[in-house]
Design a protein around this motif. Structure first.
Motif, PDB file in Angstrom:
ATOM      1  N   PRO A  55       0.831  -1.206   0.000  1.00 59.98           N
ATOM      2  CA  PRO A  55       0.000   0.000   0.000  1.00 59.98           C
ATOM      3  C   PRO A  55       0.863   1.253   0.000  1.00 59.98           C
ATOM      4  CG  PRO A  55      -0.296  -1.268   2.048  1.00 59.98           C
ATOM      5  CD  PRO A  55       0.690  -1.988   1.206  1.00 59.98           C
ATOM      6  N   THR A  56       0.308   2.327  -0.490  1.00 57.81           N
ATOM      7  CA  THR A  56       1.012   3.609  -0.506  1.00 57.81           C
ATOM      8  C   THR A  56       0.116   4.661   0.138  1.00 57.81           C
ATOM      9  OG1 THR A  56       0.118   4.190  -2.665  1.00 57.81           O
ATOM     10  CG2 THR A  56       2.249   3.051  -2.633  1.00 57.81           C
ATOM     11  N   ARG A  57       0.666   5.828   0.341  1.00 50.61           N
ATOM     12  CA  ARG A  57      -0.125   6.933   0.867  1.00 50.61           C
ATOM     13  C   ARG A  57       0.313   8.211   0.180  1.00 50.61           C
ATOM     14  NH1 ARG A  57       2.542   6.551   6.648  1.00 50.61           N
ATOM     15  NH2 ARG A  57       4.605   7.191   6.070  1.00 50.61           N
ATOM     16  N   GLU A  58      -0.608   9.141   0.169  1.00 46.46           N
ATOM     17  CA  GLU A  58      -0.339  10.439  -0.430  1.00 46.46           C
ATOM     18  C   GLU A  58      -0.557  11.502   0.642  1.00 46.46           C
ATOM     19  OE1 GLU A  58      -2.254  13.237  -3.909  1.00 46.46           O
ATOM     20  OE2 GLU A  58      -2.368  11.072  -4.095  1.00 46.46           O
ATOM     21  N   LEU A  59       0.434  12.353   0.795  1.00 43.19           N
ATOM     22  CA  LEU A  59       0.335  13.448   1.755  1.00 43.19           C
ATOM     23  C   LEU A  59       0.026  14.727   0.997  1.00 43.19           C
ATOM     24  CD1 LEU A  59       3.458  12.681   3.957  1.00 43.19           C
ATOM     25  CD2 LEU A  59       1.099  11.978   4.334  1.00 43.19           C
ATOM     26  N   VAL A  60      -0.864  15.519   1.537  1.00 44.06           N
ATOM     27  CA  VAL A  60      -1.274  16.751   0.885  1.00 44.06           C
ATOM     28  C   VAL A  60      -1.131  17.906   1.866  1.00 44.06           C
ATOM     29  CG1 VAL A  60      -3.197  17.964  -0.208  1.00 44.06           C
ATOM     30  CG2 VAL A  60      -2.915  15.505  -0.562  1.00 44.06           C
ATOM     31  N   LEU A  61      -0.555  18.991   1.405  1.00 43.02           N
ATOM     32  CA  LEU A  61      -0.462  20.218   2.183  1.00 43.02           C
ATOM     33  C   LEU A  61      -1.299  21.262   1.456  1.00 43.02           C
ATOM     34  CD1 LEU A  61       0.821  21.810   4.504  1.00 43.02           C
ATOM     35  CD2 LEU A  61       2.749  22.294   2.996  1.00 43.02           C
ATOM     36  N   ALA A  62      -2.351  21.736   2.108  1.00 41.88           N
ATOM     37  CA  ALA A  62      -3.254  22.693   1.473  1.00 41.88           C
ATOM     38  C   ALA A  62      -3.490  23.866   2.421  1.00 41.88           C
ATOM     39  CB  ALA A  62      -4.573  22.017   1.138  1.00 41.88           C
ATOM     40  N   VAL A 112       7.350  23.012   1.427  1.00 42.08           N
ATOM     41  CA  VAL A 112       7.195  22.066   0.324  1.00 42.08           C
ATOM     42  C   VAL A 112       8.537  21.846  -0.370  1.00 42.08           C
ATOM     43  CG1 VAL A 112       6.155  21.740  -1.963  1.00 42.08           C
ATOM     44  CG2 VAL A 112       4.748  22.511  -0.041  1.00 42.08           C
ATOM     45  N   ARG A 113       9.272  22.914  -0.635  1.00 40.91           N
ATOM     46  CA  ARG A 113      10.587  22.778  -1.286  1.00 40.91           C
ATOM     47  C   ARG A 113      11.536  21.947  -0.412  1.00 40.91           C
ATOM     48  NH1 ARG A 113       9.162  27.867  -3.203  1.00 40.91           N
ATOM     49  NH2 ARG A 113       9.995  28.987  -1.422  1.00 40.91           N
ATOM     50  N   GLY A 114      11.514  22.181   0.892  1.00 43.16           N
ATOM     51  CA  GLY A 114      12.363  21.418   1.798  1.00 43.16           C
ATOM     52  C   GLY A 114      11.991  19.945   1.837  1.00 43.16           C
ATOM     53  N   ALA A 129      16.029   5.113  -2.725  1.00 43.58           N
ATOM     54  CA  ALA A 129      15.013   4.914  -3.756  1.00 43.58           C
ATOM     55  C   ALA A 129      13.816   4.132  -3.249  1.00 43.58           C
ATOM     56  CB  ALA A 129      15.634   4.217  -4.960  1.00 43.58           C
ATOM     57  N   ALA A 130      14.024   3.145  -2.374  1.00 43.71           N
ATOM     58  CA  ALA A 130      12.925   2.317  -1.876  1.00 43.71           C
ATOM     59  C   ALA A 130      11.969   3.120  -1.005  1.00 43.71           C
ATOM     60  CB  ALA A 130      13.480   1.125  -1.084  1.00 43.71           C
ATOM     61  N   ASN A 131      12.427   4.231  -0.458  1.00 48.58           N
ATOM     62  CA  ASN A 131      11.601   5.019   0.453  1.00 48.58           C
ATOM     63  C   ASN A 131      11.083   6.299  -0.162  1.00 48.58           C
ATOM     64  OD1 ASN A 131      12.002   3.125   2.464  1.00 48.58           O
ATOM     65  ND2 ASN A 131      13.848   4.129   3.191  1.00 48.58           N
ATOM     66  N   ARG A 132      11.316   6.518  -1.449  1.00 49.20           N
ATOM     67  CA  ARG A 132      10.901   7.770  -2.079  1.00 49.20           C
ATOM     68  C   ARG A 132       9.409   7.814  -2.304  1.00 49.20           C
ATOM     69  NH1 ARG A 132      15.551   8.202  -6.422  1.00 49.20           N
ATOM     70  NH2 ARG A 132      17.202   8.646  -4.943  1.00 49.20           N
ATOM     71  N   VAL A 133       8.888   9.013  -2.193  1.00 46.88           N
ATOM     72  CA  VAL A 133       7.490   9.273  -2.513  1.00 46.88           C
ATOM     73  C   VAL A 133       7.448  10.480  -3.426  1.00 46.88           C
ATOM     74  CG1 VAL A 133       6.610   8.290  -0.370  1.00 46.88           C
ATOM     75  CG2 VAL A 133       7.166  10.711  -0.472  1.00 46.88           C
ATOM     76  N   ALA A 134       6.343  10.669  -4.084  1.00 45.34           N
ATOM     77  CA  ALA A 134       6.208  11.815  -4.990  1.00 45.34           C
ATOM     78  C   ALA A 134       5.501  12.950  -4.283  1.00 45.34           C
ATOM     79  CB  ALA A 134       5.423  11.401  -6.229  1.00 45.34           C
ATOM     80  N   ILE A 135       6.005  14.154  -4.468  1.00 45.24           N
ATOM     81  CA  ILE A 135       5.334  15.356  -3.974  1.00 45.24           C
ATOM     82  C   ILE A 135       5.046  16.215  -5.185  1.00 45.24           C
ATOM     83  CG2 ILE A 135       5.549  17.458  -2.621  1.00 45.24           C
ATOM     84  CD1 ILE A 135       7.234  16.055  -0.680  1.00 45.24           C
ATOM     85  N   ARG A 136       3.794  16.578  -5.337  1.00 46.90           N
ATOM     86  CA  ARG A 136       3.388  17.392  -6.491  1.00 46.90           C
ATOM     87  C   ARG A 136       3.224  18.821  -6.083  1.00 46.90           C
ATOM     88  NH1 ARG A 136      -0.938  12.922  -7.915  1.00 46.90           N
ATOM     89  NH2 ARG A 136       0.581  11.335  -8.220  1.00 46.90           N
TER      90      ARG A 136
END
Length: 83
Positions: free
Chosen positions: A42-49, A64-66, A76-83
Protein backbone atom coordinates in the motif's frame (compact mmCIF):
# COMPACT_ATOMS: atom_id res chain seq x y z
CA UNK A 1 2.06 4.87 18.33
CA UNK A 2 3.81 3.63 21.43
CA UNK A 3 0.51 2.72 23.08
CA UNK A 4 -0.40 0.56 20.08
CA UNK A 5 3.01 -1.11 20.16
CA UNK A 6 2.66 -1.88 23.88
CA UNK A 7 -0.82 -3.35 23.34
CA UNK A 8 0.51 -5.62 20.58
CA UNK A 9 3.43 -6.76 22.74
CA UNK A 10 0.92 -7.53 25.53
CA UNK A 11 -0.95 -9.79 23.09
CA UNK A 12 -4.02 -7.57 22.90
CA UNK A 13 -4.10 -7.15 19.12
CA UNK A 14 -2.32 -6.16 15.93
CA UNK A 15 -1.42 -2.77 14.46
CA UNK A 16 -0.17 -1.23 11.23
CA UNK A 17 2.91 0.92 11.83
CA UNK A 18 5.20 2.85 9.48
CA UNK A 19 8.47 1.08 8.74
CA UNK A 20 10.49 3.78 10.47
CA UNK A 21 8.52 3.10 13.68
CA UNK A 22 9.49 -0.58 13.53
CA UNK A 23 13.25 0.01 13.47
CA UNK A 24 15.50 -0.09 16.54
CA UNK A 25 15.45 1.21 19.20
CA UNK A 26 11.67 0.82 19.12
CA UNK A 27 11.79 -2.95 18.75
CA UNK A 28 14.53 -3.50 21.31
CA UNK A 29 12.35 -5.90 23.32
CA UNK A 30 11.81 -8.33 20.42
CA UNK A 31 8.25 -8.93 21.61
CA UNK A 32 6.64 -7.70 18.41
CA UNK A 33 6.85 -9.27 14.96
CA UNK A 34 7.00 -6.88 12.01
CA UNK A 35 6.01 -8.02 8.53
CA UNK A 36 5.89 -6.19 5.25
CA UNK A 37 2.86 -6.27 2.99
CA UNK A 38 3.08 -8.52 -0.03
CA UNK A 39 3.46 -6.65 -3.34
CA UNK A 40 1.91 -4.43 -4.29
CA UNK A 41 2.51 -2.68 -0.99
CA UNK A 42 0.00 0.00 0.00
CA UNK A 43 1.01 3.61 -0.51
CA UNK A 44 -0.12 6.93 0.87
CA UNK A 45 -0.34 10.44 -0.43
CA UNK A 46 0.33 13.45 1.75
CA UNK A 47 -1.27 16.75 0.88
CA UNK A 48 -0.46 20.22 2.18
CA UNK A 49 -3.25 22.69 1.47
CA UNK A 50 -4.00 26.23 2.62
CA UNK A 51 -6.32 29.11 1.80
CA UNK A 52 -5.13 31.63 -0.80
CA UNK A 53 -5.60 34.32 1.83
CA UNK A 54 -3.31 32.58 4.35
CA UNK A 55 -0.68 35.22 5.21
CA UNK A 56 2.25 32.80 5.41
CA UNK A 57 1.77 30.92 2.14
CA UNK A 58 5.37 31.70 1.18
CA UNK A 59 6.54 29.86 4.32
CA UNK A 60 4.47 26.83 3.36
CA UNK A 61 5.93 26.92 -0.15
CA UNK A 62 9.38 26.83 1.43
CA UNK A 63 8.29 23.84 3.52
CA UNK A 64 7.19 22.07 0.32
CA UNK A 65 10.59 22.78 -1.29
CA UNK A 66 12.36 21.42 1.80
CA UNK A 67 10.26 18.27 1.84
CA UNK A 68 10.88 17.68 -1.84
CA UNK A 69 14.61 18.03 -1.29
CA UNK A 70 14.63 15.69 1.69
CA UNK A 71 12.59 13.07 -0.13
CA UNK A 72 14.75 13.29 -3.25
CA UNK A 73 17.74 12.45 -1.04
CA UNK A 74 15.96 9.44 0.50
CA UNK A 75 16.90 5.92 -0.61
CA UNK A 76 15.01 4.91 -3.76
CA UNK A 77 12.93 2.32 -1.88
CA UNK A 78 11.60 5.02 0.45
CA UNK A 79 10.90 7.77 -2.08
CA UNK A 80 7.49 9.27 -2.51
CA UNK A 81 6.21 11.82 -4.99
CA UNK A 82 5.33 15.36 -3.97
CA UNK A 83 3.39 17.39 -6.49
Amino acid sequence: METLRQMVMAGIGIALVPEMAALAPFDASGLAVYRRFEPPEPTRELVLAWRRSFPRGDTLQELVRGLRGALAAAPAANRVAIR
